[in-house]
Write an enzyme that holds these catalytic residues in place. Structure first.
Site, PDB file in Angstrom:
ATOM      1  N   ASP A   1      -3.297   2.589  -5.879  1.00  0.00           N
ATOM      2  CA  ASP A   1      -2.203   2.690  -4.901  1.00  0.00           C
ATOM      3  C   ASP A   1      -1.958   1.420  -4.095  1.00  0.00           C
ATOM      4  O   ASP A   1      -1.254   1.457  -3.092  1.00  0.00           O
ATOM      5  CB  ASP A   1      -2.462   3.854  -3.946  1.00  0.00           C
ATOM      6  CG  ASP A   1      -3.727   3.679  -3.114  1.00  0.00           C
ATOM      7  OD1 ASP A   1      -4.524   2.763  -3.421  1.00  0.00           O
ATOM      8  OD2 ASP A   1      -3.933   4.460  -2.164  1.00  0.00           O
ATOM      9  N   GLU A   2      -2.518   0.274  -4.526  1.00  0.00           N
ATOM     10  CA  GLU A   2      -2.283  -0.957  -3.765  1.00  0.00           C
ATOM     11  C   GLU A   2      -2.293  -2.178  -4.669  1.00  0.00           C
ATOM     12  O   GLU A   2      -2.986  -2.221  -5.684  1.00  0.00           O
ATOM     13  CB  GLU A   2      -3.312  -1.125  -2.643  1.00  0.00           C
ATOM     14  CG  GLU A   2      -4.743  -1.197  -3.121  1.00  0.00           C
ATOM     15  CD  GLU A   2      -5.719  -1.529  -1.999  1.00  0.00           C
ATOM     16  OE1 GLU A   2      -5.402  -2.375  -1.137  1.00  0.00           O
ATOM     17  OE2 GLU A   2      -6.827  -0.970  -2.014  1.00  0.00           O
TER      18      GLU A   2
ATOM     19  N   ASP B   1       0.863  -1.182   0.000  1.00  0.00           N
ATOM     20  CA  ASP B   1       0.000   0.000   0.000  1.00  0.00           C
ATOM     21  C   ASP B   1       0.900   1.233   0.000  1.00  0.00           C
ATOM     22  O   ASP B   1       1.744   1.388   0.887  1.00  0.00           O
ATOM     23  CB  ASP B   1      -0.883  -0.031   1.251  1.00  0.00           C
ATOM     24  CG  ASP B   1      -2.031   0.959   1.181  1.00  0.00           C
ATOM     25  OD1 ASP B   1      -2.346   1.437   0.083  1.00  0.00           O
ATOM     26  OD2 ASP B   1      -2.609   1.257   2.248  1.00  0.00           O
TER      27      ASP B   1
END
Length: 392
Positions: free
Chosen positions: A135-136, A20
């Protein structure tokens, strides 16, 4: 003659990582504006909140104290979070808590660029990746060379070293930090990646469940939303430990066969889902929320320009990823927060902006536009892989 015993190999241990990025949008902005490092910064403004370059080369930034409107925070730096503001909070409410926080506009093009960079950096080290958004990602490290090795006195030193390589490669490629959770499955890794943010590396096995996972609130389990969390709280269950103490049958009785059984498994850290390395998208869309509500007639020129821009952005997304679609749709949210959607299916799949804009415009004609418009979106679904068109 006695049979020779074969050397026994330790069983292969399953290692799944969840990566993350730390305060991703805000961190990307700090690369652009390094003078804001360490300050409370909120992302969520519109174009009018663009920093102003002054004659002496410094910048004047917008502050939350001066904000008026109904926008919400997209993300915030950790310094801003320490003041009690967080993503999803209204900017006006945030201004009461952190009036001096810097307000920056959202720049999704830049965030997507850095998203592609960090994923490419991870793939250089460990290629078995499941994309979970901008974003992960999940990474299956089980078969990664060295992942099953012990290093010195650390029985899990091999996989820990791989995670450090990933973190270093992401920083080299982007200048950004990330947090990684490594556990035997996706469910636990998602929780673990949050435990030591920012710039964390957290490795847990099932033996760590009681100490690190069970004391946490039930909502930390991905899949327990606000409604389920409230129902559990009403039954006196607030921590994962309390949930784990419940009998499976009792949970099934209260939450149904499927979800009740899942709650029991999740609280005991059981999750057999594989890392899905590729899934076909079912749709692609772009939408925008206006800083002020727009009227279909009085603001027709502005609305039309935004509508065309959204169609062009969706077309570029489709073309870049190699898809085309047959169903074109629109989404509208009005000033009373009522949301309506309309769509239509065309004969031939398309990834062309003009075709998408035309079909979306026809959908718009089927909507009562007497109320002011707060949000406008364009969507293409029923996707398939684009076929190469013959050229004459």
């Amino acid at each position: 003659m006695a049979a020779m015993s074969r050397p026994s190999h330790p069983p292969v241990r399953r290692w799944i990582a969840h990566l993350d990025m730390d305060a991703f949008y805000a961190s990307v902005e700090l690369l652009r504006y390094p003078e804001l490092v360490g300050q409370p910064v909120v992302i969520g403004g519109g174009r009018r909140h663009q920093p102003e370059l002054l004659a002496d080369g410094t910048r004047r930034f917008a502050r939350l104290a001066n904000y008026t409107g109904r926008g919400v925070i997209t993300t915030a730096t950790y310094a801003a979070r320490d003041l009690g503001v967080h993503s999803g909070m209204g900017l006006m409410k945030a201004a009461l808590r952190a009036p001096q926080a810097v307000l920056l506009p959202v720049d999704f093009e830049q965030y997507r660029l850095y998203s592609r960079r960090f994923k490419a950096a991870v793939a250089e080290v460990a290629p078995v990746i499941e994309d979970r958004g901008i974003d992960e990602i999940y990474i299956d490290l089980t078969a990664q060379p060295g992942a099953q090795d012990s290093v010195a006195h650390d029985p899990h030193g091999g996989v820990r070293a791989i995670a450090l390589d990933i973190k270093n490669n992401v920083r080299r490629a982007t200048g950004l930090s990330c947090s990684i959770g490594i556990t035997p499955n996706k469910l636990l890794s998602k929780i673990a990646s949050e435990l030591d943010k920012p710039d964390g590396l957290t490795l847990l096995t099932h033996e760590d469940l009681a100490e690190r996972i069970w004391p946490l609130p039930v909502r930390r389990i991905n899949g327990i939303g606000p409604k389920a969390g409230a129902r559990l709280a009403a039954l006196g269950i607030e921590t994962i430990a309390q949930l784990a103490a419940c009998e499976r049958g009792w949970l099934v009785q209260h939450f149904g066969r499927s979800y009740g059984a899942w709650l029991h498994d999740a609280s005991h850290g059981v999750d057999e889902r594989p890392v899905a390395t590729h899934s076909e998208p079912v749709s692609m869309s772009r939408e925008t929320t206006f800083e002020r509500d727009l009227h279909a007639k009085r603001d027709r020129t502005e609305l039309s320009a935004v509508f065309t821009q959204l169609a062009e952005q969706v077309a570029r997304d489709l073309q870049r990823k190699g898809y085309e679609g047959r169903t074109i749709g629109i989404k509208l949210r009005f000033d009373d927060f009522k949301t309506v959607t309309r769509d239509m299916t065309i004969e031939q799949p398309t990834a062309e902006a003009t075709t998408i804009r035309l079909a979306a415009g026809l959908c718009l004609k089927r909507v009562d536009l007497s109320k002011r418009i707060r949000l406008l979106g364009v969507r293409v679904s029923a996707l398939r892989r684009a076929t190469p068109h013959a050229t004459g």
